[in-house]
Motif scaffolding. Structure first.
Motif, short mmCIF file in Angstrom:
data_model
loop_
_atom_site.label_atom_id
_atom_site.label_comp_id
_atom_site.label_asym_id
_atom_site.label_seq_id
_atom_site.Cartn_x
_atom_site.Cartn_y
_atom_site.Cartn_z
N LEU A 43 0.81 -1.22 0.00
CA LEU A 43 0.00 0.00 0.00
C LEU A 43 0.84 1.27 0.00
O LEU A 43 1.91 1.31 0.61
CB LEU A 43 -0.91 0.01 1.23
CG LEU A 43 -1.97 -1.08 1.26
CD1 LEU A 43 -2.64 -1.14 2.63
CD2 LEU A 43 -3.00 -0.84 0.16
N PRO A 44 0.37 2.30 -0.67
CA PRO A 44 1.11 3.57 -0.67
C PRO A 44 0.91 4.32 0.64
O PRO A 44 -0.05 4.05 1.37
CB PRO A 44 0.50 4.34 -1.83
CG PRO A 44 -0.89 3.81 -1.94
CD PRO A 44 -0.83 2.37 -1.53
N GLU A 45 1.82 5.24 0.93
CA GLU A 45 1.62 6.05 2.15
C GLU A 45 0.36 6.88 1.98
O GLU A 45 -0.15 7.04 0.88
CB GLU A 45 2.85 6.90 2.47
CG GLU A 45 3.55 7.55 1.30
CD GLU A 45 2.87 8.76 0.75
OE1 GLU A 45 2.01 9.32 1.45
OE2 GLU A 45 3.19 9.14 -0.39
N HIS A 46 -0.06 7.43 3.08
CA HIS A 46 -1.36 8.06 3.11
C HIS A 46 -1.22 9.55 2.87
O HIS A 46 -1.92 10.14 2.05
CB HIS A 46 -1.96 7.75 4.49
CG HIS A 46 -3.29 8.32 4.72
ND1 HIS A 46 -3.49 9.44 5.50
CD2 HIS A 46 -4.50 7.96 4.27
CE1 HIS A 46 -4.77 9.72 5.50
NE2 HIS A 46 -5.41 8.84 4.78
N GLY A 79 -1.94 7.00 13.67
CA GLY A 79 -2.83 7.04 12.51
C GLY A 79 -2.24 6.32 11.32
O GLY A 79 -1.27 5.56 11.47
N PRO A 80 -2.78 6.55 10.15
CA PRO A 80 -2.38 5.76 8.97
C PRO A 80 -0.93 5.99 8.54
O PRO A 80 -0.37 5.16 7.82
CB PRO A 80 -3.35 6.23 7.88
CG PRO A 80 -3.93 7.50 8.35
CD PRO A 80 -3.91 7.46 9.84
N ASN A 116 4.14 2.41 1.77
CA ASN A 116 4.24 2.89 3.16
C ASN A 116 5.15 2.04 4.05
O ASN A 116 5.14 2.18 5.26
CB ASN A 116 2.85 3.04 3.77
CG ASN A 116 2.16 1.70 3.93
OD1 ASN A 116 2.76 0.66 3.69
ND2 ASN A 116 0.90 1.72 4.33
N ASN A 131 3.22 0.73 8.77
CA ASN A 131 2.38 1.68 9.49
C ASN A 131 1.50 0.99 10.53
O ASN A 131 0.53 1.53 11.00
CB ASN A 131 1.53 2.53 8.52
CG ASN A 131 0.42 1.73 7.88
OD1 ASN A 131 0.41 0.51 7.90
ND2 ASN A 131 -0.56 2.46 7.31
N TYR A 132 1.85 -0.25 10.88
CA TYR A 132 1.14 -0.95 11.96
C TYR A 132 2.14 -1.75 12.77
O TYR A 132 3.29 -1.94 12.34
CB TYR A 132 0.06 -1.87 11.37
CG TYR A 132 0.63 -3.05 10.62
CD1 TYR A 132 0.82 -4.28 11.25
CD2 TYR A 132 1.00 -2.94 9.27
CE1 TYR A 132 1.37 -5.36 10.56
CE2 TYR A 132 1.54 -4.02 8.59
CZ TYR A 132 1.72 -5.22 9.24
OH TYR A 132 2.26 -6.28 8.56
C1 LIG Z 1 -1.73 1.88 6.67
O1 LIG Z 1 -1.79 2.62 5.46
C2 LIG Z 1 -2.81 2.22 4.59
C3 LIG Z 1 -2.67 3.02 3.31
O2 LIG Z 1 -2.46 4.37 3.52
C4 LIG Z 1 -4.18 2.43 5.24
O3 LIG Z 1 -5.20 1.98 4.39
C5 LIG Z 1 -4.22 1.64 6.54
O4 LIG Z 1 -5.43 1.89 7.22
C6 LIG Z 1 -3.03 2.02 7.42
N1 LIG Z 1 -3.00 1.16 8.59
C7 LIG Z 1 -3.18 1.62 9.81
C8 LIG Z 1 -3.09 0.63 10.91
O5 LIG Z 1 -3.39 2.80 10.05
#
Ligand SMILES: *[C@@H]1O[C@H](CO)[C@@H](O)[C@H](O)[C@H]1NC(C)=O
Ligand SMILES: *[C@@H]1O[C@H](CO)[C@@H](O)[C@H](O)[C@H]1NC(C)=O
Ligand SMILES: *[C@@H]1O[C@H](CO)[C@@H](O)[C@H](O)[C@H]1NC(C)=O
Ligand SMILES: *[C@@H]1O[C@H](CO)[C@@H](O)[C@H](O)[C@H]1NC(C)=O
Length: 648
Positions: A43-46, A79-80, A116, A131-132
């Protein structure tokens, strides 16, 4: 990070200390900083403006932990675009080698961006960012094996590997996740070496499961090949018929140990005091510098630039690149992405969009723009300007149709485009560019990172040197001790690696390596996995000595079919000899760039015989005839700042 300030930044102090440490203590380790595999997250960064600073901060935090314990985890943000990071060196790596391996991982992983996160397995360490929270994961669909399938072994080797694997996998979970084991060649058996390593945060049970699965995978998929690696979510496992493991440090209670301890305590004290002295000096120096430059220096410079013709409007560049459309992406390095763009007047440009737009780096950015814009030569890539006021830092360069030299000479098919005559023109052009940087421009500049990917080619296949990111004018800094080692492994002069001595001869050395690469079509750093061979320089040197140079020529030089093949043949030998003169171990023996240019052009001038190059044994990354064997760690330090114009 490439944009270092001209004056030693406090951030470099730990590096410098590390460096001094590694140059005082004999270390014979191998950081094994070769990349085995990179897996980027799907997945790409947010949100870029949140993601990038988080990633950088996580890497900084981990860096500090890695320096003291060889392992680190850190979390930045929420957050994301939160950034969870983990890095671990394998258990047999000495701590300073660990730092080097980590540094290498850290410069490569950002290539996953804009995804990401991702994970990277090197032969000496592992790094992952997401990101998790992934800290409890130990298996997953990304688990894979990489077999070194160049040598097929007999079944007795398989038996030895299975036995040694059982031992290591059995030991590791109860030993902090790490074990090494080996079997030495006996009458019926062959040597086998195994490294098993779980990430330190895993429970012994998870570690056990990870390693057992990994072990089964390499046995099933890699045997009877001589080399196998399992790259699993929670662990790394490798077997080999070669002893790739670092020597076990002698910390037993042998008779010599007291002396060793005293010496090392002493040297630590010395290092510490030298470090403090340097620190004090730097702080003073910086204060003086600040006073002299005034507090609003950066703002003033910014204003000057905004008013100057070097300034491009952000909106202009955004439009030129189709809002940085990925279709216009030319390449990506650890520090930024390069896009092709077209200005309203029809001019093609290359826009380098830097990842790191931290305000505190603004000064370095202006500094770079100032330096480069004052330098103009037909063999140097022109900086047309920049945008420093928009949301990102952007550099605008002239666009060069044929991209970079490495795309040609290291590619069997594209290499055909460049026959000997064309390559000769490129070599001479590069030399002219360097003569200009060293001797003719208003500021004296050492490039520090001359390599094939930094030589760009225009529509007529003329060479233009790119990326002055590492260039520094050192009018103020006469000490010749560089503030931070930067450059690319394989192209770096031994005195620079070992002692940080920065003179023009460092560029001369890299130029010599480049020349040999152009003639042979081979990369000096390229070492096939599990198949160690001489470095290109050593190979060229040996063939030169034995008069068998032709064997190593790139077939694409296509010189034999030419009418004047005899004079061409002489010319190639001459150029190789110049390359060898440039890569001599002793810096003072290497010619200056203007001398090199004269030797290239004056084909009748007699050349001196080259003395030996620094003999490097790639397998242990150690200078074989180095004075005190202290260069091994330093050799890998070079990898810290790898980058190139379009990325790798
Ligand atoms: C990680 O990033 C993806 C893409 O931006 C997003 O959909 C997802 O919710 C994020 N995960 C968390 C745990 O925030
Ligand atoms: C990204 O985050 C920044 C800071 O929170 C915010 O100002 C900006 O609007 C966000 N951008 C997008 C595209 O959501
Ligand atoms: C090694 O294995 C890979 C994939 O299985 C294959 O593509 C490659 O050609 C093999 N190399 C050799 C030298 O056998
Ligand atoms: C390793 O684990 C995966 C799933 O967790 C499984 O599919 C695979 O068969 C296992 N491999 C071996 C060799 O046990």
């Amino acid at each position: 990070m490439k944009k270092e300030p001209t004056h030693l930044h406090p951030l470099y102090l730990p590096c410098l200390l590390m460096f001094l440490l590694s140059s005082l203590r004999p270390i014979t380790g191998d950081a094994r900083a070769r990349t085995v595999k990179v897996n980027c997250s799907p997945l790409p960064e947010h949100n870029e403006t949140v993601y990038v600073p988080n990633f950088v901060a996580t890497m900084e935090k981990i860096s500090q932990q890695v320096q003291t314990s060889g392992f680190g985890v850190a979390l930045t943000g929420s957050g994301p675009d939160a950034n969870y990071g983990l890095a671990q060196c394998y258990g047999d790596l000495p701590l300073n080698d660990c730092v080097l391996c980590y540094a290498e991982a850290r410069t490569i992983l950002p290539q996953c961006y804009p995804q990401n996160g991702g994970r990277i397995f090197l032969d000496g360490c592992f790094m992952r960012a997401e990101n998790y929270s992934f800290y409890n994961e130990f298996k997953g669909p990304e688990d894979s094996v990489v077999c070194g399938n160049t040598t097929r072994k007999k079944s007795t080797f398989g038996d030895a590997v299975r036995q040694v694997l059982r031992k290591a996998v059995g030991e590791a979970p109860g030993n902090g996740g790490y074990a090494r084991a080996s079997a030495n060649a006996g009458e019926s058996e062959e040597s086998a070496f195994v490294l098993a390593n779980c990430w330190r945060n895993l429970s012994p049970e998870s570690c056990k499961q990870c390693l057992e699965n990994a072990s089964a995978s390499v046995v099933n998929e890699c045997l009877p090949w001589s080399e196998g690696r399992a790259l699993h979510t929670g662990c790394f496992l490798r077997y080999s018929d070669q002893d790739f493991l670092n020597k076990i440090p002698r910390n037993g209670r042998s008779r010599g140990s007291v002396v060793v301890i005293v010496v090392s305590v002493l040297s630590s004290v010395v290092v510490f005091m030298v470090g403090i002295a340097i620190g004090v000096y730097i702080c003073k120096h910086r204060t003086i510098q600040k006073k002299r430059r005034g507090p609003n220096d950066v703002e003033k410079m910014a204003k000057t630039l905004t008013d100057s013709s070097l300034n491009f409007k952000y909106s202009t560049l955004e439009k030129a690149t189709g809002s940085f459309d990925s279709a216009n992406k030319l390449g990506q390095g650890g520090f930024g992405t390069v896009y092709k763009g077209v200005l309203p007047d029809g001019r093609d440009i290359a826009v380098k969009r830097l990842f790191f737009n931290n305000r505190h780096r603004a000064a370095d950015f202006y500094n770079e723009v100032n330096i480069i814009s004052s330098v103009e030569h037909k063999n140097l890539v022109r900086l047309l300007g920049c945008n420093c006021s928009g949301p990102e830092s952007l550099l605008v360069y002239e666009y060069l149709q044929n991209k970079s030299l490495d795309r040609f000479i290291f590619d069997v098919n594209r290499g055909k485009t460049l026959d000997w005559q064309r390559r000769y023109v490129i070599i001479v052009g590069t030399a002219e560019g360097l003569v200009y940087l060293h001797e003719q421009s208003t500021v004296r500049i050492i490039h520090r990172d001359i390599k094939a990917s930094n030589i760009l080619l225009d529509s007529k296949l003329q060479a233009k040197i790119a990326d002055f990111g590492l260039a520094r004018s050192f009018q103020e800094d006469k000490s010749h001790i560089s503030t931070a080692i930067a450059g690319t492994l394989g192209y770096m002069a031994p005195e620079y690696l070992a002692h940080g001595q920065l003179t023009e001869k460092v560029d001369v050395y890299s130029f010599g390596v480049l020349v040999l690469e152009i003639v042979t079509g081979k990369q000096n750093t390229k070492s096939k996995m599990s198949d160690y061979s001489d470095s290109l320089i050593t190979e060229a040197w040996k063939h030169f000595q034995s008069g068998e140079l032709e064997e190593i020529y790139d077939p694409n030089l296509n010189w034999k079919n030419q009418n004047d093949s005899i004079s061409i043949k002489k010319e190639i030998v001459r150029v190789v000899q110049i390359g060898l003169l440039c890569t001599q171990e002793i810096a003072s023996l290497r010619p200056s760039m203007s001398k090199v240019l004269r030797m290239l052009k004056n084909k009748d001038e007699n050349l001196p015989l080259p003395s030996n190059p620094p003999f490097m044994d790639e397998r242990i990354m150690e200078f074989r005839d180095g004075s005190d064997g202290d260069s091994a760690a330093c050799a890998s330090l070079a990898t810290i700042a790898q980058s190139s114009f379009y990325g790798r």
